[in-house]
Enzyme design. Structure first.
Site, PDB file in Angstrom:
ATOM      1  N   HIS A  26       0.847  -1.192   0.000  1.00 49.01           N
ATOM      2  CA  HIS A  26       0.000   0.000   0.000  1.00 49.01           C
ATOM      3  C   HIS A  26       0.884   1.244   0.000  1.00 49.01           C
ATOM      4  CE1 HIS A  26      -3.913  -1.910   1.791  1.00 49.01           C
ATOM      5  NE2 HIS A  26      -3.446  -2.587   0.754  1.00 49.01           N
ATOM      6  N   GLU A  61       1.006   4.091   1.864  1.00 44.26           N
ATOM      7  CA  GLU A  61       1.574   4.537   3.132  1.00 44.26           C
ATOM      8  C   GLU A  61       2.663   3.575   3.597  1.00 44.26           C
ATOM      9  OE1 GLU A  61      -2.913   5.435   3.157  1.00 44.26           O
ATOM     10  OE2 GLU A  61      -1.620   3.806   2.531  1.00 44.26           O
ATOM     11  N   CYS A 101      -5.792   2.303   5.321  1.00 39.05           N
ATOM     12  CA  CYS A 101      -6.606   1.122   5.622  1.00 39.05           C
ATOM     13  C   CYS A 101      -6.610   0.815   7.114  1.00 39.05           C
ATOM     14  CB  CYS A 101      -6.134  -0.081   4.806  1.00 39.05           C
ATOM     15  SG  CYS A 101      -4.513  -0.746   5.254  1.00 39.05           S
ATOM     16  N   CYS A 142      -2.328  -0.064   7.374  1.00 37.71           N
ATOM     17  CA  CYS A 142      -1.611   1.210   7.230  1.00 37.71           C
ATOM     18  C   CYS A 142      -1.848   2.106   8.437  1.00 37.71           C
ATOM     19  CB  CYS A 142      -2.008   1.891   5.924  1.00 37.71           C
ATOM     20  SG  CYS A 142      -1.355   1.004   4.487  1.00 37.71           S
TER      21      CYS A 142
END
Length: 148
Positions: A52, A54, A80, A90
């Protein structure tokens, strides 16, 4: 000095670099120090098909980097709060890094996860969460193929 909107616009730009996916959002993230210095940036699927934005940006900095404790994470999509592909979300990664502030453009829609709790988890941990909805449409455009 760049504004929150400037940094968040950069995160949206980064989301356009994401490899295409029919099963995941395209997201960009930027980490900026308290002094306005760009510390790191990343985007979804930058290093592998599951990473992801981040997570990618945070992985480029030492976990104990003291600048993270006064930094801001800018993300084109809500970090998330639920995740099947990795052991930590995240939101958990941001909290563990000690980042005190997150600025986002668009709340995660109920597509892959119902009722995303990323912002709630961050806020419950004392992280300041700022939403700039004026950039939400640009973040949605990158993901239009998922939204029908």
């Amino acid at each position: 000095m760049k504004t929150d909107a400037d940094w968040l616009a950069r995160a949206v730009e980064l989301s356009r670099l994401c490899p295409f996916s029919e099963t995941a959002f395209s997201v960009g993230a930027v980490i900026v120090g308290a002094d306005g210095e760009l510390l790191s940036e990343g985007y979804s699927r930058e290093t592998d098909e599951k990473v992801h934005a981040e997570e990618s940006a945070l992985a480029k900095l030492p976990a104990d980097d003291p600048r993270l404790r006064t930094a801001t994470v800018y993300s084109s999509l809500e970090p998330c709060g639920e995740r099947a592909s990795r052991p930590r979300t995240c939101a958990q990664l941001i909290i563990a890094a000690g980042v005190p502030r997150v600025v986002l453009a668009w709340r995660e829609p109920d597509l892959f996860v119902t009722g995303c709790q990323g912002t709630a988890l961050l806020a419950a941990a004392g992280v300041e969460v700022v939403e700039l909805p004026e950039l939400a449409e640009a973040a949605r455009e990158v993901n239009a193929h998922l939204l029908g």
